[in-house]
Design an enzyme around this catalytic site. Structure first.
Site, PDB file in Angstrom:
ATOM      1  N   ASN A   7       1.949   8.277  -1.271  1.00 44.85           N
ATOM      2  CA  ASN A   7       1.255   9.471  -0.772  1.00 44.85           C
ATOM      3  C   ASN A   7       1.599   9.568   0.710  1.00 44.85           C
ATOM      4  O   ASN A   7       1.062   8.832   1.537  1.00 44.85           O
ATOM      5  CB  ASN A   7      -0.255   9.306  -0.977  1.00 44.85           C
ATOM      6  CG  ASN A   7      -1.025  10.533  -0.536  1.00 44.85           C
ATOM      7  OD1 ASN A   7      -0.457  11.470   0.052  1.00 44.85           O
ATOM      8  ND2 ASN A   7      -2.316  10.537  -0.790  1.00 44.85           N
ATOM      9  N   ARG A  91       2.856  11.838  -4.621  1.00 44.30           N
ATOM     10  CA  ARG A  91       1.782  12.832  -4.658  1.00 44.30           C
ATOM     11  C   ARG A  91       2.197  14.024  -3.804  1.00 44.30           C
ATOM     12  O   ARG A  91       2.583  13.862  -2.640  1.00 44.30           O
ATOM     13  CB  ARG A  91       0.503  12.235  -4.101  1.00 44.30           C
ATOM     14  CG  ARG A  91      -0.632  13.219  -4.111  1.00 44.30           C
ATOM     15  CD  ARG A  91      -1.473  13.100  -2.889  1.00 44.30           C
ATOM     16  NE  ARG A  91      -2.505  14.126  -2.897  1.00 44.30           N
ATOM     17  CZ  ARG A  91      -3.227  14.428  -1.847  1.00 44.30           C
ATOM     18  NH1 ARG A  91      -3.044  13.779  -0.721  1.00 44.30           N
ATOM     19  NH2 ARG A  91      -4.126  15.364  -1.905  1.00 44.30           N
ATOM     20  N   HIS A 180      -7.018  18.688  -5.843  1.00 41.79           N
ATOM     21  CA  HIS A 180      -7.582  17.503  -6.516  1.00 41.79           C
ATOM     22  C   HIS A 180      -7.305  17.541  -8.028  1.00 41.79           C
ATOM     23  O   HIS A 180      -8.034  16.932  -8.808  1.00 41.79           O
ATOM     24  CB  HIS A 180      -9.118  17.407  -6.358  1.00 41.79           C
ATOM     25  CG  HIS A 180      -9.619  17.285  -4.959  1.00 41.79           C
ATOM     26  ND1 HIS A 180     -10.649  18.067  -4.494  1.00 41.79           N
ATOM     27  CD2 HIS A 180      -9.254  16.483  -3.945  1.00 41.79           C
ATOM     28  CE1 HIS A 180     -10.909  17.752  -3.231  1.00 41.79           C
ATOM     29  NE2 HIS A 180     -10.056  16.785  -2.874  1.00 41.79           N
ATOM     30  N   HIS A 208     -15.781  16.689  -7.985  1.00 35.45           N
ATOM     31  CA  HIS A 208     -15.049  15.733  -7.144  1.00 35.45           C
ATOM     32  C   HIS A 208     -15.633  15.863  -5.741  1.00 35.45           C
ATOM     33  O   HIS A 208     -15.321  16.807  -5.013  1.00 35.45           O
ATOM     34  CB  HIS A 208     -13.546  16.050  -7.171  1.00 35.45           C
ATOM     35  CG  HIS A 208     -12.725  15.155  -6.288  1.00 35.45           C
ATOM     36  ND1 HIS A 208     -11.855  14.211  -6.776  1.00 35.45           N
ATOM     37  CD2 HIS A 208     -12.651  15.051  -4.937  1.00 35.45           C
ATOM     38  CE1 HIS A 208     -11.285  13.566  -5.760  1.00 35.45           C
ATOM     39  NE2 HIS A 208     -11.747  14.072  -4.645  1.00 35.45           N
ATOM     40  N   ASN A 211     -14.809  13.573   0.974  1.00 41.57           N
ATOM     41  CA  ASN A 211     -14.880  14.256   2.263  1.00 41.57           C
ATOM     42  C   ASN A 211     -14.505  15.715   2.085  1.00 41.57           C
ATOM     43  O   ASN A 211     -15.151  16.616   2.592  1.00 41.57           O
ATOM     44  CB  ASN A 211     -13.926  13.564   3.220  1.00 41.57           C
ATOM     45  CG  ASN A 211     -14.570  13.413   4.555  1.00 41.57           C
ATOM     46  OD1 ASN A 211     -15.339  14.274   4.981  1.00 41.57           O
ATOM     47  ND2 ASN A 211     -14.276  12.318   5.210  1.00 41.57           N
ATOM     48  N   ARG A 241     -15.321  20.865   6.331  1.00 41.56           N
ATOM     49  CA  ARG A 241     -14.891  22.225   5.967  1.00 41.56           C
ATOM     50  C   ARG A 241     -16.084  23.070   5.544  1.00 41.56           C
ATOM     51  O   ARG A 241     -16.988  22.573   4.877  1.00 41.56           O
ATOM     52  CB  ARG A 241     -13.884  22.175   4.809  1.00 41.56           C
ATOM     53  CG  ARG A 241     -12.539  21.645   5.243  1.00 41.56           C
ATOM     54  CD  ARG A 241     -11.600  21.507   4.062  1.00 41.56           C
ATOM     55  NE  ARG A 241     -10.958  20.200   4.109  1.00 41.56           N
ATOM     56  CZ  ARG A 241     -10.426  19.596   3.074  1.00 41.56           C
ATOM     57  NH1 ARG A 241     -10.439  20.147   1.892  1.00 41.56           N
ATOM     58  NH2 ARG A 241      -9.872  18.411   3.214  1.00 41.56           N
ATOM     59  N   PHE A 284     -21.117  11.251   4.873  1.00 44.72           N
ATOM     60  CA  PHE A 284     -22.409  11.541   4.231  1.00 44.72           C
ATOM     61  C   PHE A 284     -23.419  10.411   4.425  1.00 44.72           C
ATOM     62  O   PHE A 284     -24.622  10.655   4.413  1.00 44.72           O
ATOM     63  CB  PHE A 284     -22.201  11.852   2.744  1.00 44.72           C
ATOM     64  CG  PHE A 284     -21.605  13.208   2.525  1.00 44.72           C
ATOM     65  CD1 PHE A 284     -20.240  13.426   2.677  1.00 44.72           C
ATOM     66  CD2 PHE A 284     -22.416  14.288   2.217  1.00 44.72           C
ATOM     67  CE1 PHE A 284     -19.688  14.692   2.507  1.00 44.72           C
ATOM     68  CE2 PHE A 284     -21.869  15.566   2.029  1.00 44.72           C
ATOM     69  CZ  PHE A 284     -20.505  15.756   2.180  1.00 44.72           C
ATOM     70  N   ARG A 285     -22.920   9.192   4.610  1.00 47.85           N
ATOM     71  CA  ARG A 285     -23.858   8.076   4.825  1.00 47.85           C
ATOM     72  C   ARG A 285     -24.603   8.249   6.137  1.00 47.85           C
ATOM     73  O   ARG A 285     -25.809   8.015   6.223  1.00 47.85           O
ATOM     74  CB  ARG A 285     -23.102   6.733   4.825  1.00 47.85           C
ATOM     75  CG  ARG A 285     -22.655   6.330   3.441  1.00 47.85           C
ATOM     76  CD  ARG A 285     -21.658   5.211   3.493  1.00 47.85           C
ATOM     77  NE  ARG A 285     -20.367   5.716   3.989  1.00 47.85           N
ATOM     78  CZ  ARG A 285     -19.209   5.128   3.781  1.00 47.85           C
ATOM     79  NH1 ARG A 285     -19.154   4.006   3.114  1.00 47.85           N
ATOM     80  NH2 ARG A 285     -18.093   5.642   4.247  1.00 47.85           N
ATOM     81  N   ASN A 335     -20.752   7.224  -5.321  1.00 48.63           N
ATOM     82  CA  ASN A 335     -21.589   6.255  -4.598  1.00 48.63           C
ATOM     83  C   ASN A 335     -22.959   6.742  -4.176  1.00 48.63           C
ATOM     84  O   ASN A 335     -23.838   5.934  -3.903  1.00 48.63           O
ATOM     85  CB  ASN A 335     -20.856   5.801  -3.326  1.00 48.63           C
ATOM     86  CG  ASN A 335     -19.585   5.053  -3.657  1.00 48.63           C
ATOM     87  OD1 ASN A 335     -19.629   4.024  -4.320  1.00 48.63           O
ATOM     88  ND2 ASN A 335     -18.455   5.583  -3.225  1.00 48.63           N
ATOM     89  N   GLU A 384      -6.628   8.411  -8.633  1.00 47.52           N
ATOM     90  CA  GLU A 384      -5.480   9.309  -8.566  1.00 47.52           C
ATOM     91  C   GLU A 384      -4.159   8.553  -8.620  1.00 47.52           C
ATOM     92  O   GLU A 384      -3.193   9.030  -9.199  1.00 47.52           O
ATOM     93  CB  GLU A 384      -5.580  10.166  -7.286  1.00 47.52           C
ATOM     94  CG  GLU A 384      -6.638  11.258  -7.438  1.00 47.52           C
ATOM     95  CD  GLU A 384      -7.111  11.851  -6.130  1.00 47.52           C
ATOM     96  OE1 GLU A 384      -7.799  11.130  -5.367  1.00 47.52           O
ATOM     97  OE2 GLU A 384      -6.827  13.020  -5.854  1.00 47.52           O
TER      98      GLU A 384
HETATM   99  P1  ADP Z   1     -11.544  11.772   0.812  1.00 46.70           P
HETATM  100  O1  ADP Z   1     -10.604  11.125  -0.191  1.00 46.70           O
HETATM  101  O2  ADP Z   1     -11.712  13.238   0.625  1.00 46.70           O
HETATM  102  O3  ADP Z   1     -11.298  11.380   2.233  1.00 46.70           O
HETATM  103  P2  ADP Z   1     -13.549  10.042  -0.373  1.00 46.70           P
HETATM  104  O4  ADP Z   1     -13.499  10.390  -1.803  1.00 46.70           O
HETATM  105  O5  ADP Z   1     -13.014   8.741   0.073  1.00 46.70           O
HETATM  106  O6  ADP Z   1     -12.988  11.226   0.512  1.00 46.70           O
HETATM  107  O7  ADP Z   1     -15.099  10.143   0.074  1.00 46.70           O
HETATM  108  C1  ADP Z   1     -15.483   9.898   1.378  1.00 46.70           C
HETATM  109  C2  ADP Z   1     -16.962  10.200   1.497  1.00 46.70           C
HETATM  110  O8  ADP Z   1     -17.692   9.392   0.560  1.00 46.70           O
HETATM  111  C3  ADP Z   1     -17.499   9.898   2.886  1.00 46.70           C
HETATM  112  O9  ADP Z   1     -18.083  11.040   3.451  1.00 46.70           O
HETATM  113  C4  ADP Z   1     -18.584   8.863   2.607  1.00 46.70           C
HETATM  114  O10 ADP Z   1     -19.702   9.122   3.369  1.00 46.70           O
HETATM  115  C5  ADP Z   1     -18.912   9.051   1.165  1.00 46.70           C
HETATM  116  N1  ADP Z   1     -19.490   7.821   0.647  1.00 46.70           N
HETATM  117  C6  ADP Z   1     -18.880   6.649   0.412  1.00 46.70           C
HETATM  118  N2  ADP Z   1     -19.798   5.732   0.019  1.00 46.70           N
HETATM  119  C7  ADP Z   1     -21.001   6.340   0.029  1.00 46.70           C
HETATM  120  C8  ADP Z   1     -22.347   5.941  -0.261  1.00 46.70           C
HETATM  121  N3  ADP Z   1     -22.622   4.715  -0.637  1.00 46.70           N
HETATM  122  N4  ADP Z   1     -23.323   6.859  -0.121  1.00 46.70           N
HETATM  123  C9  ADP Z   1     -23.043   8.106   0.267  1.00 46.70           C
HETATM  124  N5  ADP Z   1     -21.815   8.544   0.544  1.00 46.70           N
HETATM  125  C10 ADP Z   1     -20.808   7.678   0.441  1.00 46.70           C
END
Ligand code: ADP
Length: 397
Positions: A7, A91, A180, A208, A211, A241, A284-285, A335, A384
């Site tokens: 990727n 990818r 996605h 999905h 982020n 976004r 999001f955490r 998560n 993926e």
């Molecule tokens: P991308 O591939 O689009 O960068 P991911 O699928 O890796 O994104 O997701 C990243 C997001 O998942 C982050 O915003 C993170 O806060 C969230 N995330 C990961 N673990 C947790 C959790 N335990 N609780 C809440 N959100 C989580």
């Protein structure tokens, strides 16, 4: 057989070497800061410690060479030579209308990917650099392009045409593409498998939620609608976004703030979403933690986020005239236990209820709705890279 999944971004390159028989990840890693000072390769072979190699990577070809060196290294390598790589799966973000499925990379395919660069100017040119570097260093290894947009190419015109002058579609191919796709395909198939059913017999909604995030409607195995559009900016609220907004806001803010359209685009892509709404973070955490501490803007941002996901689910129930299963995937979907609960609160009308005990899981396959629910809710970790490896293998066989 070993499949190398690549990727490639403009200054980074992620890779995984996957054994297609066991589907185990033999090694994975990331090259960062390619073409910038301070380049670094982080490589992890299964069962071994992580290796961090700091060395200049002026070009992507240097980066691919370092990846090959790492994979064949006497200490932290997992293969003896490049000959043990059966194929490379790349990818590719945008395949436009040209690619409805994965494709063996030929000069013609490269030309077609180039032609889609207009639609993904930040991604496709970088993917092409990665492809060319791999072809240079592994001239005899077959390569496959796997597109984020391909799975959504089954959408009907009513789902992909915008309410715009038709000439923009004819001249510039302005339409909904969706992204996605590899994940929506993999997760919908996996959800059916977990439920012991055939995807071809089901109506599935995949959320999905990473982020970036998108929701899709998979009707009897085919995508019939998805929330992202011409670009990954449309749809649900995301980390940075905006997702859907009144399009007239752009001109309004440009005039008020004296922004150019590019600057406005940057605001919508990088400074909006839960980051812009909360002022806390795109993670999001962090936003959840702030909300728990009483930060009202953070709480509002999360509420709006869950609400935007629930509204798309409702739209896709209508699009398919029903739904059998709703699957949550990616960082947040896999998560965020309380997030799934919040979204499920909007779904009672479907005759489904989340099971708080079953929902108490992270990153594992699980049915999370109560027994007897008319619609199954699931947590399904996406993969993926594995999906790319499978599609690569299928094409080279
Ligand atoms: P991308 O591939 O689009 O960068 P991911 O699928 O890796 O994104 O997701 C990243 C997001 O998942 C982050 O915003 C993170 O806060 C969230 N995330 C990961 N673990 C947790 C959790 N335990 N609780 C809440 N959100 C989580």
């Amino acid at each position: 057989m070993n499949i190398l999944v690549i990727n490639c971004g403009s200054s980074s390159l992620k890779y995984q070497l996957i054994d297609s028989d066991s589907e185990a990840v033999l090694a994975k890693g990331l090259c960062e800061r390619i073409g910038i000072e301070g380049s670094v390769l982080t490589h992890t072979a299964a069962g071994k410690d992580k290796v961090v190699i700091e060395t200049p990577m002026p070009t992507h070809t240097t980066a691919v060479k370092l990846v090959i060196d790492a994979l064949t290294d006497a200490n932290h390598g997992v293969i003896n030579s490049v000959d043990e790589i059966a194929a490379v799966g790349h990818r590719i973000v945008h395949g436009g209308e040209k690619f409805t499925s994965s494709a063996i990379i030929t000069d013609e395919v490269i030309k077609n990917i180039e032609e889609c660069s207009d639609l993904a100017p930040l991604h496709n040119p970088a993917h092409l650099i990665g492809i060319n570097s791999c072809r240079e260093l592994m001239p005899n290894v077959p390569m496959v392009a796997v597109f984020d947009t391909a799975f959504h190419q089954t959408m009907p015109e009513k789902a992909y045409l915008y309410g715009l002058p038709y000439e923009y579609y004819e001249k510039y191919k302005v339409r909904r593409y969706g992204f996605h796709g590899t994940s929506h395909d993999y997760v919908s198939a996996r959800a059916a498998e977990i439920l012991g059913k055939k995807r071809e017999d089901m109506k599935i909604i995949v959320c999905h939620l990473g982020n970036g995030g998108s929701v899709s409607a998979v009707d009897h195995g085919k995508c019939v609608d998805t929330s992202m559009g011409l670009t990954p900016l449309q749809g649900i609220i995301m980390g940075t976004r905006s997702g859907d907004i009144d399009p007239a806001i752009c001109d309004f803010i440009c005039q008020k703030e004296g922004l150019t359209s590019q600057e406005m685009n940057n605001v919508l892509n990088k400074k909006s979403g839960v980051l812009g709404m909360s002022g806390v973070s795109s993670d999001f955490r962090d936003v959840e933690a702030a909300a728990k501490e009483g930060n009202k803007r953070a709480a509002n941002a999360l509420d709006a986020y869950y609400y935007s996901v629930a509204k798309y689910i409702g739209a896709y129930v209508a699009a398919m005239n029903g739904v059998d299963a709703i699957a949550f995937t990616a960082g947040v979907g896999e998560n965020n236990i309380s997030g799934r609960v919040e979204i499920a609160k909007y779904l009672g009308y479907l005759g489904t209820e989340i099971d708080t005990e079953k929902n108490n899981v992270r990153g594992v396959d699980a049915v999370i709705s109560k027994d007897g629910s008319k619609v199954a809710l699931l947590c399904v970790p996406t993969n993926e890279e594995l999906a790319i490896a499978r599609q690569t293998l299928a094409l080279i066989k």
